[in-house]
Design a protein around this motif. Structure first.
Motif, mmCIF file in Angstrom:
data_model
loop_
_atom_site.group_PDB
_atom_site.id
_atom_site.type_symbol
_atom_site.label_atom_id
_atom_site.label_comp_id
_atom_site.label_asym_id
_atom_site.label_seq_id
_atom_site.Cartn_x
_atom_site.Cartn_y
_atom_site.Cartn_z
ATOM 1 N N SER A 1 -0.702 7.051 -9.680
ATOM 2 C CA SER A 1 -0.974 6.855 -8.261
ATOM 3 C C SER A 1 -1.650 5.503 -8.056
ATOM 4 N N SER B 1 -2.885 3.059 -5.048
ATOM 5 C CA SER B 1 -3.104 2.954 -3.602
ATOM 6 C C SER B 1 -2.788 1.565 -3.078
ATOM 7 N N LYS C 1 0.843 -1.195 0.000
ATOM 8 C CA LYS C 1 0.000 0.000 0.000
ATOM 9 C C LYS C 1 0.877 1.245 0.000
ATOM 10 N N GLY C 2 0.443 2.247 -0.749
ATOM 11 C CA GLY C 2 1.156 3.524 -0.741
ATOM 12 C C GLY C 2 2.553 3.459 -1.309
#
Length: 681
Positions: A437, A439, A428-429
């Motif tokens: 982007s 997530s 994640k991230g």
């Protein structure tokens, strides 16, 4: 030198230096040496600082070179060092640092002079300067013993036997640096290391039987990442100046670990470039130990008549935490045990450096215990993600680092457990991936994205066929385990084929035009490169191989994991026109038929439901259709399995690479004008 500080301008007339470099013989028993070695100083910590020192002692070194064979003063200093070193174990155990202090000073001077000899003499002349004179009065008294071997043995004994404490840390660091300097004869010679008497002494000499102990110690230094004591790179005040260099100058150069905060004003440089604090390693002993380990394990590997015990020890060490893994008596002398858990954590924390990546490569390629341990880790992402970041930031890395990072992934991808695990590990991230982007994505999906990006970067900039081959081989090994590919990953995989297909069609058209018109075309493959017709044909052949491999990767995923990849099927339906030109192409049609069968089947499923479906409705239809997919519709192809194999002459690649890393990251300085092993900056 001596007990009083010399000024910068006094270098040429320093009485201690003059006497040491003169024709006058100084016996190792004379009081001169106590005065000569009784100084405190802040040692250089960067190549810039070492270069500054070299320039100021150059005249003295030339004078010593001219006189040493007559005076034997280098040998006398070496004798003094050996005598002090023989007392080191006792002094370290009683916290009496007098022997450590004078031994360190003697070794520092020996290293500076030895490096000058290495840069300016043939190895046989260097050995003459080291061995001239006699060594008597020590526990090593033996006229038949090679002085060079005695020196090497003593350095290794310091590294292995002297406990690392605050006051012995500098001595450990200096011993490792001195070994690096002695081994750097390889940079200034075109002979193989197996012909070097220094290398042969280390590989076959008296201490070679203890190679596993040295390798274990160097690895332990690397694993512990012990920070240097605050006093190492901070002037202790008072004392005289090493080799006549004024205390004021050493202070101006601000050697080392006395960190400057970002808000502090810049230090005065007095015309001398001051290094950035971040360029000083916080754990210099760990860094130098790793470099020495890489040097020892990558030389003398191809001569059948010369065994490399350091390489064998590195490749056979096992996990000290594994109670069932006992070394057999016949192999006990060549093996040792290490806490592989601590090694793994250290590798994960600093794997982005060139030298750590190279160590990881050697271990996963040649040490089955380490490879098995890494494969069994449940936190493999700690190791893989930093490697992916290195590949992602390829423009900031050298081609060797990119290549080694990719080879590690290829070796890992040979294991089915790894290929399953990466798709079960969710990240994640991932903020450093800036193209889009994301997530949440699987580690396997991120790996596919970065490798595809590396292929595209290579096409545009490096154009290295071997890099292409290894990128595709890693993807091919993983392809049968691709599961739940992210929509963006599916798009990038098909877009890779689309980009290559356009380039292939353009090249084929240009070659055909050239053949029909009989006129040489002006062709641009990348924005900067014009190519001749023969180059175009060669490029077309390479592109054909790459296209075929990408099709095989997509086909492998569909053959083994179709039901688990609705996003890939969705992308194939959306981009089905990309495959049309290759349906009848003899080089591609067999594999394209499989992809066409999938596209046709799911197109029919979608035609059976209402029009104007949303994306989620299309995916639902695909998932339902996948449950009824008749697997026999796809023609079977051999499983894609590739195994990394080193080149026939690995030393041609690894030896220059290792020494370029030593020059770049050891903080030591060698005159690039004299280096013969590689083109130095």
């Amino acid at each position: 030198m001596g007990t009083s500080a010399s000024r910068h301008g006094d270098l040429a007339t320093n009485e201690y230096l003059e006497k040491f470099a003169s024709k006058e013989h100084i016996s190792s028993n004379e009081p001169f040496w106590n005065r000569f070695l009784s100084f405190s100083f802040t040692p250089p910590s960067t190549s810039l600082e070492h270069h500054a020192l070299d320039e100021r002692i150059d005249a003295t070194c030339h004078l010593l070179l001219a006189n040493n064979l007559q005076s034997g003063n280098f040998g006398s200093l070496l004798h003094v060092f050996l005598s002090r070193a023989s007392e080191l174990l006792a002094s370290a155990q009683t916290d009496n640092n007098m022997f450590s202090w004078q031994t360190y000073n003697a070794l520092f001077i020996l290293r500076c002079v030895t490096k000058f000899f290495v840069e300016n003499l043939k190895e046989e002349d260097l050995v003459r300067h080291v061995t001239c004179g006699t060594v008597t009065g020590t526990r090593r008294e033996d006229e038949n013993v090679n002085r060079l071997e005695v020196f090497l043995d003593s350095l290794i004994e310091i590294v292995v036997d002297v406990p690392v404490k605050d006051f012995t840390y500098p001595l450990h660091l200096e011993a490792v640096n001195c070994l690096l300097v002695l081994l750097s004869v390889q940079m200034f010679s075109q002979r193989p290391a197996s012909k070097s008497c220094i290398y042969r002494s280390l590989m076959q000499g008296r201490y070679s039987i203890h190679a596993p102990l040295l390798v274990k110690t160097l690895l332990q230094h690397f694993v512990s990442q012990e920070k240097a004591p605050p006093s190492l790179y901070r002037s202790s005040g008072g004392g005289s100046v090493v080799i006549g260099l004024a205390t004021e100058l050493w202070n101006i150069l601000t050697f080392g670990m006395a960190r400057v905060t970002t808000s502090a004003p810049p230090l005065p440089s007095d015309g001398v470039t001051v290094m950035k604090p971040s360029e000083v390693s916080e754990s210099p002993l760990a860094n130098q130990s790793l470099l020495l380990l890489l040097v020892l394990s990558n030389h003398c590997t191809s001569d059948k008549n010369l065994h490399n015990p350091y390489r064998q020890a590195l490749f056979s060490c096992s996990n000290s935490q594994d109670a069932c893994n006992e070394a057999t008596p016949t192999r006990a002398a060549a093996t040792f045990k290490l806490d592989l858990g601590r090694l793994y954590i250290t590798l994960c924390h600093i794997v982005s450096s060139d030298q750590t990546t190279l160590l990881l490569y050697l271990l996963v390629h040649r040490n089955r215990h380490v490879k098995t341990y890494i494969m069994a880790r449940s936190d493999i992402e700690l190791l893989v993600v930093p490697i992916l970041k290195t590949l992602y930031h390829a423009p900031d890395s050298n081609s060797h680092h990119i290549y080694m990072s990719l080879i590690i992934l290829l070796i890992l991808s040979e294991d089915d457990l790894f290929n399953r695990t990466v798709h079960e590990t969710i990240l994640k991230g991932v903020t450093w991936y800036t193209e889009r982007s994301i997530s949440e994505i699987s580690l396997g999906g991120l790996l596919v994205l970065v490798v595809i990006r590396t292929i595209q970067y290579n096409m545009l900039k490096m154009r290295d066929k071997y890099l292409h081959t290894n990128c595709l081989a890693a993807l091919a090994n993983m392809s049968s385990q691709f599961r739940s590919l992210h929509p963006y990953v599916s798009q990038r995989l098909v877009s890779l084929f689309e980009t290559l297909a356009r380039k292939y069609s353009r090249l084929a058209d240009q070659i055909q035009q050239h053949d029909s018109e009989g006129s040489p075309p002006v062709t641009v493959l990348s924005m900067d490169d014009t190519e001749q017709p023969s180059d175009l044909v060669q490029d077309l052949g390479v592109l054909e191989e790459v296209l075929h491999m990408v099709l095989e990767i997509i086909n492998s995923c569909l053959s083994h994991q179709l039901a688990h990849n609705p996003n890939l099927i969705y992308t194939l339906l959306y981009k089905k026109h990309v495959f049309e030109p290759f349906r009848t192409h003899p080089a591609f049609q067999d594999i394209v038929q499989n992809i066409d069968a999938v596209i046709l089947y799911f197109s029919n499923r979608l035609d059976q439901v209402q029009k104007d479906l949303s994306v989620s409705e299309v995916l639902t239809t695909i998932q339902h259709g996948a449950l009824q997919w008749p697997k026999e519709r796809l023609r079977k192809f051999p499983d894609l399995k590739f195994k990394y194999v080193e080149e026939d002459q690995p030393e041609d690649f690894f030896i220059p690479y290792v020494w370029s890393l030593v020059c770049q990251s050891s903080g030591l300085y060698w005159n690039p004008a004299n280096i013969k092993l590689f083109a130095a900056d």
